[in-house]
Design an enzyme around this catalytic site. Sequence first.
Site, PDB file in Angstrom:
ATOM      1  N   TYR A 268     -37.669 -25.829 -39.352  1.00  0.00           N
ATOM      2  CA  TYR A 268     -38.028 -27.176 -39.844  1.00  0.00           C
ATOM      3  C   TYR A 268     -38.080 -27.244 -41.362  1.00  0.00           C
ATOM      4  CZ  TYR A 268     -38.739 -28.556 -35.052  1.00  0.00           C
ATOM      5  OH  TYR A 268     -38.519 -28.838 -33.728  1.00  0.00           O
TER       6      TYR A 268
ATOM      7  N   HIS B 194     -32.672 -35.488 -33.159  1.00  0.00           N
ATOM      8  CA  HIS B 194     -33.745 -36.485 -33.310  1.00  0.00           C
ATOM      9  C   HIS B 194     -33.458 -37.447 -34.464  1.00  0.00           C
ATOM     10  CE1 HIS B 194     -36.696 -34.542 -30.523  1.00  0.00           C
ATOM     11  NE2 HIS B 194     -36.043 -33.451 -30.871  1.00  0.00           N
TER      12      HIS B 194
ATOM     13  N   ASN C  67     -42.496 -33.251 -27.539  1.00  0.00           N
ATOM     14  CA  ASN C  67     -41.573 -34.121 -26.815  1.00  0.00           C
ATOM     15  C   ASN C  67     -42.317 -34.843 -25.706  1.00  0.00           C
ATOM     16  OD1 ASN C  67     -39.191 -33.565 -28.228  1.00  0.00           O
ATOM     17  ND2 ASN C  67     -38.645 -31.850 -26.894  1.00  0.00           N
TER      18      ASN C  67
ATOM     19  N   HIS D 140     -43.023 -30.232 -39.376  1.00  0.00           N
ATOM     20  CA  HIS D 140     -42.786 -28.790 -39.387  1.00  0.00           C
ATOM     21  C   HIS D 140     -43.817 -28.126 -38.484  1.00  0.00           C
ATOM     22  CE1 HIS D 140     -41.796 -24.843 -40.498  1.00  0.00           C
ATOM     23  NE2 HIS D 140     -42.259 -24.776 -41.731  1.00  0.00           N
TER      24      HIS D 140
HETATM   25 FE1  HDD Z   1     -36.961 -29.523 -32.850  1.00  0.00          FE
HETATM   26  C1  HDD Z   1     -36.548 -32.079 -35.007  1.00  0.00           C
HETATM   27  C2  HDD Z   1     -39.200 -31.361 -31.057  1.00  0.00           C
HETATM   28  C3  HDD Z   1     -37.101 -27.034 -30.469  1.00  0.00           C
HETATM   29  C4  HDD Z   1     -35.141 -27.550 -34.825  1.00  0.00           C
HETATM   30  N1  HDD Z   1     -37.707 -31.361 -32.996  1.00  0.00           N
HETATM   31  C5  HDD Z   1     -37.432 -32.272 -33.970  1.00  0.00           C
HETATM   32  C6  HDD Z   1     -38.194 -33.465 -33.767  1.00  0.00           C
HETATM   33  C7  HDD Z   1     -38.937 -33.262 -32.652  1.00  0.00           C
HETATM   34  C8  HDD Z   1     -38.634 -31.938 -32.174  1.00  0.00           C
HETATM   35  C9  HDD Z   1     -39.917 -34.219 -32.032  1.00  0.00           C
HETATM   36  C10 HDD Z   1     -38.139 -34.702 -34.626  1.00  0.00           C
HETATM   37  C11 HDD Z   1     -39.210 -34.720 -35.656  1.00  0.00           C
HETATM   38  C12 HDD Z   1     -39.153 -36.024 -36.420  1.00  0.00           C
HETATM   39  O1  HDD Z   1     -39.473 -37.057 -35.819  1.00  0.00           O
HETATM   40  O2  HDD Z   1     -38.766 -35.988 -37.575  1.00  0.00           O
HETATM   41  N2  HDD Z   1     -37.874 -29.285 -31.073  1.00  0.00           N
HETATM   42  C13 HDD Z   1     -38.831 -30.127 -30.562  1.00  0.00           C
HETATM   43  C14 HDD Z   1     -39.439 -29.490 -29.416  1.00  0.00           C
HETATM   44  C15 HDD Z   1     -38.847 -28.284 -29.240  1.00  0.00           C
HETATM   45  C16 HDD Z   1     -37.869 -28.149 -30.291  1.00  0.00           C
HETATM   46  C17 HDD Z   1     -40.552 -30.103 -28.595  1.00  0.00           C
HETATM   47  C18 HDD Z   1     -39.103 -27.220 -28.212  1.00  0.00           C
HETATM   48  C19 HDD Z   1     -40.243 -27.020 -27.676  1.00  0.00           C
HETATM   49  N3  HDD Z   1     -36.227 -27.658 -32.662  1.00  0.00           N
HETATM   50  C20 HDD Z   1     -36.416 -26.776 -31.622  1.00  0.00           C
HETATM   51  C21 HDD Z   1     -35.832 -25.495 -31.949  1.00  0.00           C
HETATM   52  C22 HDD Z   1     -35.287 -25.631 -33.202  1.00  0.00           C
HETATM   53  C23 HDD Z   1     -35.544 -26.996 -33.619  1.00  0.00           C
HETATM   54  C24 HDD Z   1     -35.866 -24.277 -31.066  1.00  0.00           C
HETATM   55  C25 HDD Z   1     -34.544 -24.652 -34.061  1.00  0.00           C
HETATM   56  C26 HDD Z   1     -34.449 -23.388 -33.900  1.00  0.00           C
HETATM   57  N4  HDD Z   1     -35.943 -29.805 -34.560  1.00  0.00           N
HETATM   58  C27 HDD Z   1     -35.286 -28.824 -35.219  1.00  0.00           C
HETATM   59  C28 HDD Z   1     -34.716 -29.280 -36.545  1.00  0.00           C
HETATM   60  C29 HDD Z   1     -35.218 -30.747 -36.632  1.00  0.00           C
HETATM   61  C30 HDD Z   1     -35.928 -30.923 -35.305  1.00  0.00           C
HETATM   62  C31 HDD Z   1     -33.274 -29.047 -36.730  1.00  0.00           C
HETATM   63  C32 HDD Z   1     -34.226 -31.820 -36.969  1.00  0.00           C
HETATM   64  C33 HDD Z   1     -34.850 -32.644 -38.041  1.00  0.00           C
HETATM   65  C34 HDD Z   1     -36.079 -31.981 -38.367  1.00  0.00           C
HETATM   66  O3  HDD Z   1     -36.200 -30.852 -37.629  1.00  0.00           O
HETATM   67  O4  HDD Z   1     -36.885 -32.332 -39.184  1.00  0.00           O
HETATM   68  O5  HDD Z   1     -35.210 -28.501 -37.565  1.00  0.00           O
END
Ligand code: HDD
Length: 686
Positions: free
Chosen positions: A348, A61, A134, A325
């Site tokens: 997060y 993202h 999402n 988060h």
């Molecule tokens: Fe995630 C970012 C949505 C599963 C780990 N995720 C991130 C963002 C969105 C989502 C919208 C961007 C937020 C922003 O605008 O800063 N992610 C989802 C959805 C998931 C999902 C809807 C499943 C239902 N994500 C998911 C899992 C993990 C992560 C299973 C880790 C185990 N996601 C992250 C992250 C991010 C992230 C690596 C990258 C940057 C951030 O968090 O802040 O931690």
Amino acid sequence: MAQFRAAPAHEALTTDQGVRVDDTDNALRAGTRGPTLLEDFHNREKITHFDHERIPERVVHARGAGAYGYFEPYESLAEYTCADFLAESGRRTPVFVRFSTVQGPRGSADTVRDVRGFATKFYTREGNYDLVGNNMPVFFIQDAIKFPDFVHAVKMEPHNEMPTGASAHDTFWDFCSLQPESTHMLMWLMSDRAIPRSFRMMQGFGVHTFRFVTADGRGTFVKFHWKPRLGVNSLVWDEAQIAAGRDPDFHRRDLWEAIESGQYPEWELGVQLVPENDEFAFDFDLLDATKIIPEEQVPVRPIGRMVLDRNPQNFFAETEQVAFHTANVVPGIDFTNDPLLQGRNFSYLDTQLIRLGGPNFSQLPVNRPIADVHHNHRDGFGQQVIHPGTNYFPNSLGGGCPAHAGSGGGPGVFRHYAQRVDGEKIRVRSDSFQDHYSQATLFWNSMSDWEKRHIVEAFRFELGKVDSVQVRERMVGNLAHVNGDLAAGVADGLGLPAPDPVPGLPVTASPALSQENLRSSAGIRTRKVAVLVADGTDTAQVTAVRERLTTAGAIVEVLAAKDGSVRGTDNDTLDVDRALPTMASVLYDAVVVADGKEAVGALAADPAAVRFVEEAYRHGKPLAVLGEGTRLLSEAKLPEAVFLGSSAPDHGVITSNGSASAEDVADALAAALEQHRFPHRPGLLN
Ligand code: HDD
């Protein structure tokens, strides 16, 4: 549109220390042609600060756009949750929303085929609540422990860092073909949902089943849905690819401009509520994030609306530094044991620590709660607060503060939902998570014919970019579990034999999933229309069309071969908004070709104008052609039956046919615009 907010007036340039600087154009040097001196603290400070401007981009993202606004409930939800921000009709809670693509790095194009993030931070009076969702209601995997594998597979390949912003490559499809739980999400990803027309025209989903909790500790399962007022509309794939080059900022520009012009995007928040007693009433597991609750089984109840009405002032400070988060919850909202959610609740915070350089990121303006903050967390990089007093608990020297909020009971205190848990410590996926195909079939069954066609084409495109034959074959084999026609259609495009369909459980359809049933309730507001003109244009007609469409809320731009103005038929002039070579039809929702013998002759002789019209036609967009303008369609070699002889409204090509007034043509175009696209038109590009 100049939207730059200038620096405060009459402020002199200073150093970080506040010392006024006399010259920032010339470094201090020994003589006009001599070496630069180390003593020049302003020069050193300026360059040092610049050298440290970048922070790590999000691991997923990375590319996004954000905006501020507010949320207000329609009515009190106190029956289900003690969340303060849902307690009273009309109570406004400020929000910040960030939309994003998943795969590409920060500089990638907006219109790639991808999931879109839809993350909302509610600054409630009882603390920040983040709904990090999402634009698709399910996910690729069921357990967060697979997330690094999934992301490694979908991201650019490790040896050559290709492709940027695309899932059409070997590692992604290798992973998915071996991970059948991804099949339902793949159906969404291959559908037009993955190429939205606008962030403003996307649904949003919390994905997981969460839990509402009342003041007396009663729980109700809840799924969150955002529904856009402008309808759920998409690009077509060919258009998305062209737009990625013509305007890589297509989506962020669209959001920004809508808000700057006062056309504030709006979504309705809805919830599906499931009593705790019904936890096992479904033929899927509520804890499985690869499943939806079909709306026909549990209707979505509208509970409030969100309006985005303010752009950020500084992209980095706000959109880049915002930290979402899933574990940022408030009293009245709690988790379930969804294993994907549980892992996210770790990830997060962990990621923000590295991305934002330490534990104090919640003090950044965009992350700061409006609720008061008192705790014994101290120090760390970038600490902004000068904490007085004691920093431990219990204490007597600090008057026992900050004290436990819960000791005296009362509202506004977070208490974890008291759920009974017992079980063996095991690494095993529940049997109730094992049906990976039924809901993929449900999705397929729910699509209209053109949506199905687009899905087949998307699979063909993506797998066509995969070099490994065994990956292609394995994926087609998985699709045979979803639907025989789908698998056969994809196999055909790949030159593979059609696999035998694999019978599964009986599956019906969920009409709520089709974009056919998710139309705009805001007419043609903010739809962009291009009017092609040249010297000799019938300006009176153009003015009439423009007035009519603008009154209905559309944005109309006049395009000619070059900037300036064109001469009208009555020797009047018409101002040009955009030069044709700087634009493309993919940047508009509809195209009007103006009348005037000389003008149409000039346009028909201009390859850029001919291509403009041809692309609009082949992308299924409404076209209105006044008078002799049809010559341009002939020049573009479009199927004549669609526009000659009748107004052919079914195909969205409106001609004045000698008699219709410009106003009538504009009205017919507005009606066509409300339909967005004409997917049954002959000669379309998918
Ligand atoms: Fe995630 C970012 C949505 C599963 C780990 N995720 C991130 C963002 C969105 C989502 C919208 C961007 C937020 C922003 O605008 O800063 N992610 C989802 C959805 C998931 C999902 C809807 C499943 C239902 N994500 C998911 C899992 C993990 C992560 C299973 C880790 C185990 N996601 C992250 C992250 C991010 C992230 C690596 C990258 C940057 C951030 O968090 O802040 O931690």
